[in-house]
Write a protein that holds these residues in place. Structure first.
Motif, PDB file in Angstrom:
ATOM      1  N   ALA A   1       0.844  -1.220  -0.011  1.00 17.45           N
ATOM      2  CA  ALA A   1      -0.029   0.001   0.020  1.00 17.45           C
ATOM      3  C   ALA A   1       0.974   1.292   0.182  1.00 17.45           C
ATOM      4  CB  ALA A   1      -0.868  -0.106   1.269  1.00 17.45           C
ATOM      5  N   ASP A   2       2.067   1.104   0.270  1.00 18.35           N
ATOM      6  CA  ASP A   2       2.908   2.318   0.383  1.00 18.35           C
ATOM      7  C   ASP A   2       3.339   2.875  -1.240  1.00 18.35           C
ATOM      8  OD1 ASP A   2       5.562   3.112   2.713  1.00 18.35           O
ATOM      9  OD2 ASP A   2       5.501   4.115   0.346  1.00 18.35           O
ATOM     10  N   PRO A   3       2.987   4.323  -1.301  1.00 15.72           N
ATOM     11  CA  PRO A   3       2.853   4.666  -2.641  1.00 15.72           C
ATOM     12  C   PRO A   3       4.376   4.860  -3.215  1.00 15.72           C
ATOM     13  CG  PRO A   3       2.518   6.434  -0.997  1.00 15.72           C
ATOM     14  CD  PRO A   3       2.621   5.167  -0.142  1.00 15.72           C
TER      15      PRO A   3
ATOM     16  N   ARG B   1       7.443   0.464  -6.010  1.00 13.83           N
ATOM     17  CA  ARG B   1       7.345   0.297  -7.601  1.00 13.83           C
ATOM     18  C   ARG B   1       7.137  -1.092  -8.094  1.00 13.83           C
ATOM     19  NH1 ARG B   1       6.217   4.465  -6.688  1.00 13.83           N
ATOM     20  NH2 ARG B   1       7.226   6.389  -7.276  1.00 13.83           N
TER      21      ARG B   1
ATOM     22  N   GLU C   1      -4.183  -1.426  -7.075  1.00 11.59           N
ATOM     23  CA  GLU C   1      -4.415  -0.296  -6.359  1.00 11.59           C
ATOM     24  C   GLU C   1      -3.211   0.866  -6.808  1.00 11.59           C
ATOM     25  OE1 GLU C   1      -7.006   1.233  -4.610  1.00 11.59           O
ATOM     26  OE2 GLU C   1      -7.931  -0.593  -5.601  1.00 11.59           O
ATOM     27  N   GLY C   2      -2.094   0.392  -6.710  1.00 15.60           N
ATOM     28  CA  GLY C   2      -0.589   1.135  -6.923  1.00 15.60           C
ATOM     29  C   GLY C   2      -0.302   1.188  -8.285  1.00 15.60           C
TER      30      GLY C   2
ATOM     31  N   LEU D   1       1.334  -1.246  -9.568  1.00 15.30           N
ATOM     32  CA  LEU D   1       2.656  -1.917  -9.442  1.00 15.30           C
ATOM     33  C   LEU D   1       2.810  -2.684 -10.641  1.00 15.30           C
ATOM     34  CD1 LEU D   1       2.738  -2.672  -5.742  1.00 15.30           C
ATOM     35  CD2 LEU D   1       3.560  -0.795  -6.916  1.00 15.30           C
TER      36      LEU D   1
END
Ligand code: NAD
Length: 506
Positions: free
Chosen positions: A245-247, A250, A270-271, A273
């Motif tokens: 969940a950490d923006p 990568r 969500e990100g 990735l």
């Protein structure tokens, strides 16, 4: 019977065994048991730890820090902080660190092998084989680190130059399974570090010790603080959930089961990735009527029983031409009946314990289901009495369509045989699975072999061989076996971003 062979391997300790036990204790005391964050070993934020057990005896080998979401956040901070400077290091410097680590792992090969046998259960000779194989990823990617190329050329209009360069993707989260504790880590750590990426790695809680020893060796080889951080945990959802969940993250690289991979893909969406997913397998092992049956038996023993059958590449379904099925089954059964079961540290043992009771239950359930649908157990088919989670090496024949054993990963020493009549049917049966990692085929007909390369729906194919893995080759699957490749030239590309720059002529 195998029960008595097994008991033999557990006779009261002789002098030699006592010495071996003290070597085990010395090794275990030397392995770090903390979290590794920002270049420092530390306890978990809540002070808790968990036990790592020997599946051959059930006894506890070590207590390892039980990382929390808070620890995961700290590890992510460290990886993000180190990302810029690590990306700017000279490729030769990254290469040298990996090469020194390769040399150090080779020098400590016996320690790594013993540690894997203790925490995972595989026979010591196979653990030594994994050290050679797993370590090769460090050497291979130390060589690739200095060969990260790009392109430069005129644009078609002739008005400028197009520059295509490649850059590290940035901080990565690496999640590994328990079945190949060293190789699954080096297959991710090697290319990530070579490309200039930092990472948070989370090994499986059943086998964290090998990764912890690897980190120690990498650090001694000069890896700067924060470049690789390790969070061991019994709560993978909380730890990986926090990192994913950490923006600043990568990339997510996962090796494990398809259901967990699917869930992680959803979280990674969500990100947006980048993801590499090395998931489950259901490898067909097809023996054609024109095969060299003796060679097929040799290959079958490796493809099935290597790693106690606990490999994503393990042959799961033996699909044998009706003309040679009796010969193949008789020969393979003789070999299976001669196998020695026991703790992987004992001389001559070929089949260690399964990783835990759940794994043993699964193998047994699949055998029962096949028998319930008309298959026959030729040898084995039972749990082994005594301590540890041992299962008899087993051969099941006459497996009928619809049996669970044909659809699900066995992940145990059970060889299931079904038959076919012609090439078309053999290929159709081989492809009749949601998985697509690897397929093995035995034939002496070159034209048929080439047809199979086109017809088999897998990421990897072994023709007249029972093992395909190699650090220089792209490893990975299609269909529900995953996305992306590890190893080879493809392996480092997964950790590199492509950037295009236009430079108009002045
Ligand atoms: P698993 O999916 O249960 O666990 C794999 C890893 O994911 C472990 O580190 C585990 O702690 C973690 N994990 C579990 N649940 C999680 C969650 N909710 N969130 C985040 N992380 C989670 O698989 P396993 O039993 O450790 O390994 C066996 C599986 O791995 C088999 O399916 C096998 O085929 C597959 N495998 C694939 C390859 C390959 O290269 N394709 C190689 C080895 C193993």
């Amino acid at each position: 019977s195998r029960t008595s062979t097994y008991r033999q391997a557990h006779q009261p300790r002789r002098r030699g065994a006592e010495m071996a036990a003290s070597a085990e204790d010395t090794l275990l005391r030397s392995v770090p048991t903390g979290l590794f964050v920002g270049g420092e070993w530390r306890a978990s934020s809540n002070g808790r730890s968990f036990a790592v057990d020997d599946p051959a005896t059930g006894s506890t080998l070590a207590e390892v820090a039980d990382g929390t979401a808070e620890d995961a956040a700290a590890a992510m901070d460290a990886a993000a902080e180190a990302a810029g400077s690590w990306a700017r290091t000279a490729p030769r410097e990254r290469s040298d660190i990996l090469r020194r680590t390769f040399d150090a792992v080779r020098a400590r090969a016996d320690d790594f092998a013993l540690l894997m046998t203790l925490e995972m259960g595989k026979p010591l000779a196979e653990a030594a084989g994994e050290v050679t194989y797993g370590n090769e990823f460090l050497r291979w990617f130390s060589e690739e680190a200095v060969r990260i190329g790009g392109r430069f050329g005129p644009n078609p209009e002739g008005t400028g130059r197009m520059l295509v360069s490649r850059h590290p993707v940035g901080p990565c989260h690496l999640i590994t399974p328990w079945n190949f504790p060293l190789a699954m880590a080096t297959r991710k750590v090697g290319p990530a570090l070579a490309a200039g990426c930092t990472a948070v790695i989370k090994p499986a809680d059943l086998t964290p010790l090998t990764t912890l020893l690897l980190i120690q060796v990498l650090t001694e080889a000069g890896l700067p603080p924060g470049v690789l951080n390790v969070v061991t945990t019994t709560d993978p959802g909380a730890v990986s959930g926090t990192v994913i969940a950490d923006p600043r993250l990568r990339k997510l690289s996962f090796t494990g089961s398809t259901p967990v991979g699917r869930r992680l893909l959803a979280q990674a969406a969500e990100g947006v990735l980048r993801t590499s997913m090395e998931l489950g397998g259901n490898a067909p092992f097809v023996v054609f009527a024109d095969a060299d049956v003796d060679k097929a038996v040799d290959g079958a023993m490796l493809a099935k029983f290597r790693n106690i059958g606990e490999a994503c590449t393990a042959a799961n379904r033996f699909i044998v031409a009706a003309e040679v099925a009796d010969e193949f089954t008789a020969k393979v059964t003789a070999r299976v009946q001669a196998m020695r079961v026991g703790r992987g540290t004992e001389e001559g043992v070929q089949v260690g314990p399964l990783i835990n009771e759940k794994a043993r239950e699964k193998a047994d359930t699949l055998v029962s289901d096949a028998v319930g649908r008309g298959a026959e157990v030729v040898t084995g088919g039972h749990r082994v009495d005594g301590p540890g989670t041992f299962y008899e090496p087993t051969v099941v024949t006459g497996v009928r369509p619809g049996s669970r054993i044909l659809a699900e990963e066995i992940f145990g020493p059970v060889l299931a045989v079904a038959t076919f009549t012609d090439e078309e049917e053999g290929v159709a049966l081989a492809n009749d699975t949601e998985y697509g990692l690897v397929a093995y085929a035995y034939t002496r007909d070159l034209a048929r072999a080439m047809r199979l390369v086109d017809a088999l729906e897998t990421g990897m194919v072994g023709i007249n061989t029972g093992v395909v893995s190699n650090a220089a080759a792209p490893f990975g699957g299609v269909k529900q076996s995953g996305l992306g490749r590890e190893g080879g030239l493809e392996g480092i590309a997964e950790y590199l971003e492509t950037r295009y720059t236009l430079i108009p002529d002045p």
